[in-house]
Design an enzyme around this catalytic site. Sequence first.
Site, mmCIF file in Angstrom:
data_model
loop_
_atom_site.group_PDB
_atom_site.id
_atom_site.type_symbol
_atom_site.label_atom_id
_atom_site.label_comp_id
_atom_site.label_asym_id
_atom_site.label_seq_id
_atom_site.Cartn_x
_atom_site.Cartn_y
_atom_site.Cartn_z
ATOM 1 N N ARG A 125 0.849 -1.193 0.000
ATOM 2 C CA ARG A 125 0.000 0.000 0.000
ATOM 3 C C ARG A 125 0.889 1.250 0.000
ATOM 4 O O ARG A 125 1.646 1.499 0.945
ATOM 5 C CB ARG A 125 -0.911 -0.004 1.221
ATOM 6 C CG ARG A 125 -1.632 1.292 1.510
ATOM 7 C CD ARG A 125 -2.754 1.568 0.561
ATOM 8 N NE ARG A 125 -3.561 2.690 1.019
ATOM 9 C CZ ARG A 125 -4.258 3.479 0.222
ATOM 10 N NH1 ARG A 125 -4.264 3.269 -1.071
ATOM 11 N NH2 ARG A 125 -4.983 4.471 0.706
ATOM 12 N N CYS A 130 -11.742 -1.161 9.203
ATOM 13 C CA CYS A 130 -11.358 0.001 8.406
ATOM 14 C C CYS A 130 -12.186 -0.015 7.124
ATOM 15 O O CYS A 130 -13.078 -0.842 6.958
ATOM 16 C CB CYS A 130 -9.856 -0.063 8.115
ATOM 17 S SG CYS A 130 -9.092 1.538 7.736
ATOM 18 N N HIS A 167 -7.583 -5.705 5.966
ATOM 19 C CA HIS A 167 -6.347 -5.708 5.188
ATOM 20 C C HIS A 167 -5.911 -7.115 4.801
ATOM 21 O O HIS A 167 -4.912 -7.288 4.109
ATOM 22 C CB HIS A 167 -5.235 -5.005 5.961
ATOM 23 C CG HIS A 167 -5.476 -3.537 6.111
ATOM 24 N ND1 HIS A 167 -6.077 -2.989 7.221
ATOM 25 C CD2 HIS A 167 -5.245 -2.498 5.280
ATOM 26 C CE1 HIS A 167 -6.188 -1.685 7.072
ATOM 27 N NE2 HIS A 167 -5.681 -1.359 5.896
#
EC number: 2.1.1.14
Length: 772
Positions: free
Chosen positions: A529, A740, A708
Site C-alpha cells: 500500500r 477500516c 487488510h
Amino acid sequence: MSINERPALSDLISSNLGYPRIGGNREWKKALERFWNGSIDESELHSEMKRLRLEHLSKQQDKGIDLIPVGDFSYYDHMLDTSVMFGLVPERFNYRPAGPVPLSVYFGIARGQKGATASEMTKWLNTNYHYIVPELANAAPVLTENKPLQAYREAKQELGIEGKPVLIGPYSFVALSKGYDRKDLATIVRSFLPLYTRVLSELAAEGVQWVQIDEPVLTTLFPAEDLDIIQEAYETLTQAAPALNIMLQTYFGSLEHYKHLSTLPVQGLGLDFVHDDGENLQHVLQHGFPAGKTLGAGVVDGRNIWRSDLKAVAALLSQLAEQTSPTQLIVQPSCSLLHVPVSLEAEQKLDIELVHALAFADEKLEEIAALTAALGERNPSALAQVEQSADAVARFNSSAARVQTATDMAALLAKEPQSRSVPFAQRRAIQQDKLKLPPLPTTTIGSFPQTAEIRKARLQYRKGEWSAEQYRTFIQQQIKEWIDIQEEIGIDVLVHGEFERTDMVEFFGEKLKGFAFTQNGWVQSYGSRCVKPPIIYGDVLFDQPMTVEETAFAQSLTSKPVKGMLTGPVTILNWSFERNDIPRSQVALQLALALRAEVEALEQAGIGMIQVDEPAIREGLPLKKEQQQAYLDWAVQAFLVTTATVEPATQIHTHMCYSEFQHMIQSISDMDADVISIETSRSHGELIVSFEDQVYDKGIGLGVYDIHSPRIPDVAEMLSMIQRALRVLPSDLFWVNPDCGLKTRTKEESIAALRQMVLAAQAARDALAVSN
C-alpha cells in the site's frame, strides 16, 4: 562565518540510513501484487526484487554516498524480516522454522491466510509507516539465515560496493514486539543475543567494516532500569565481533539518557539533529562527545520533503566537529529515506518556485554529498550548491505562498465555539429518537472497493476523455449499486462508498487552498500500500463544498441513514508533507476551520450523520512524554473546532486504526464524538482490556474483522469478538463494524465478509434478548 572561512573537514564522509523500496514508478508494489494475484511466480518475483535492490544501490553509489546501507530492502517490512530471520513464526501458522522461512509463510504472517489471522500491524514510532508486530509468546528464537550477510555479499559481488549492513537492534526489536510480560524484557533480550552475536561474527569474518544497528526506542521515554540490559547487550555484541565497527543508530528525536548511552561500547553513535528540538546538540555541547567514537550526524531531514538550507546545516556540522573531530564525523539523513518519495525528476507540473524548495530521497542524497564535498574538499560545485540552497529556501519562505494570509489563530479561535451545545447523554436521547436504530447497529467505515473499472473511469475524466456529466453518472451508478448491496445485506447505517476519491487525504487537499500535489510522490504506508501525500505549502482555506453532492445523492436512494464522510484535520496534517515554517498546531487549526465549513454544508443538505475520520491522530503523538499532552490538547481542539457547531440531533462519528490507543482513552473521550470506531481485530481484541480499567461513556465500535487481509472470518469468530467487547462495554452504546474501509478489498470479499458481520451482529442481538 562562510564555509570558506571555516577549517576544512577533510576526513568527512557521507552515509545513508535507508532508501525507499518502492522504486521510481512503484515497480516494487506492482511486482508484489502480480505475485499475490498469480501473474508471476516466485522466481520472477525474486528476479525483479534483485533488479530493484541493485538499482537502488547503484543510484546511491552514483550520488557519491560513501557508506551505503544494505539489508534495508524488504519484500514487505523490515521488522517482519527480522522476525523470520530469528524463526519467529506464530504457532497458528503451523510452521516450525528449519532454514529460511518460505514466502508463503512470510506473506501469511503479514496478510493472513486460511485458518490463520495476520499478525498485528501498527505504526512505526510516530510515522505513517506500519510494521508487522513480532509475536514473542512461546518463542524459541533460532537463526534461520543471515540476511544482512546475504545483502552485503550481493552488493559487493554485483556492484563492488563495500556496503553497511543494517539490522534492528535487540532492545528495540523486543521493546516493539508483543506477547511477553514487560518485567521479562531483559531476559528476552538476552535470549536473542546469541543470534545477534552470530550474525555480527559472520559479518566480521566476511570483512565488513561498518554495521548499522537501529535502536529507535532509545529516543522514547523508556524505563531507566533498561539501561542495564542495553549496556549488557552491546558489551556482548562488541566482544563477539571486536573488529567490526558498530554504528548504534537512533532517530525521530533526541536521545534519552545521553550521558550513559553515549559511552556504550560501540564505535559510532547516530543522532537525529533535525527532529530533536535542538536537544541532541545541547547534549553534545554540554556533555561533549566521547573521544575515539564516530558521530553519525543526522542533519538532512529524512521525514519531510523540504529542501535543506545547507549553509545552516554546514554551520551545525562545523559546530559538531569542534566537539569531536573531522575523523569522527559522518554526514547522513536524520532517519531512513523510506519516509519520502524517490525523486523529483517526474514532477513536471508543480510550480517551479515550489519545486526549488523541495528535496525527495535522491535530492537528499545529493544534499548529503554536497555538504561532505563542500566542507571537506572545498569542491567549487558543492560550495555553489550550498549557497543556492540557502537562497532557494529563503526565497520560498518569503514568498506570497507562505505569508499572504497569515492568521492569528488564537484570536480567531477565541470567537469560535469549541464544544457541542449539549452534553452527550442528552444528544444520545435526541439522536436515538430520530434514528431509531436497533441494538448493536451495523455500519462500515466508509469506502468500498476501488475496482479497475473505477480507477479507469477516474483517469478518463482527469485526462478529459470523459465529460463531467459522464463521470458524475458513472459515480452515481456505483453509489446506487452499493446502496442496494448494503440494504440487501441488512446493514443499518449506510455509506456512499467514496468512489470519487483517490485517497482520503489527497481528495480533500485537492479541494482546499494551500495544497500542492505531486505526480509521482509515492511513499510506502504498509505492505504494498503506497500513498501520495499532498504538500501543505501555504495557508489552508475552504473553497467550496467537497462531499455534499455524492452524499446527498446516496441519501436520496434510501430511508436508512447515510453517513457523510470526511477526513479529520489531524489526519490530513499527519498524512501530508506539512509546511515547516509555522507550528504544526496552527496548520491543524487552519484545517479544522476549513473542514467545519464542509460539516455545516453536509448538515444543511440534510445529512444527519457525519463521520470525521482521525485514523492518524495517535501517530502524531510525540515520543517524549512531556510533549504528549500539549499535542493531544491541540489535536482534540482541532476535532472539536471541526464538529462543534452541528445540531444535537446530528450524530458525529470518528474512526481510528492501527495504533496503540490504550494510553489516550481520555483524550478520545474528550473529542466528544457520538460514536467512535477503533481497530481491534488485528490486535486480537487487546484494546478491549483497556476498557476493564477505563470507563468509555459514548458510542463505540471495535472492529470485528481485519479488512487488510483477504481472509474472511466466520460468524463465530466475529461473534466472539463482539461478546468479548460486551463484557466491558455497554450494549446500548456498542456498534458492529469492520476495522477500516474496504477500498483495497474485492467486491466479492467485501460482500461475503459483510454478510458474516451482519449475521454475527444478529446472533449477538438474539443473545442479548435472551439474557434480558
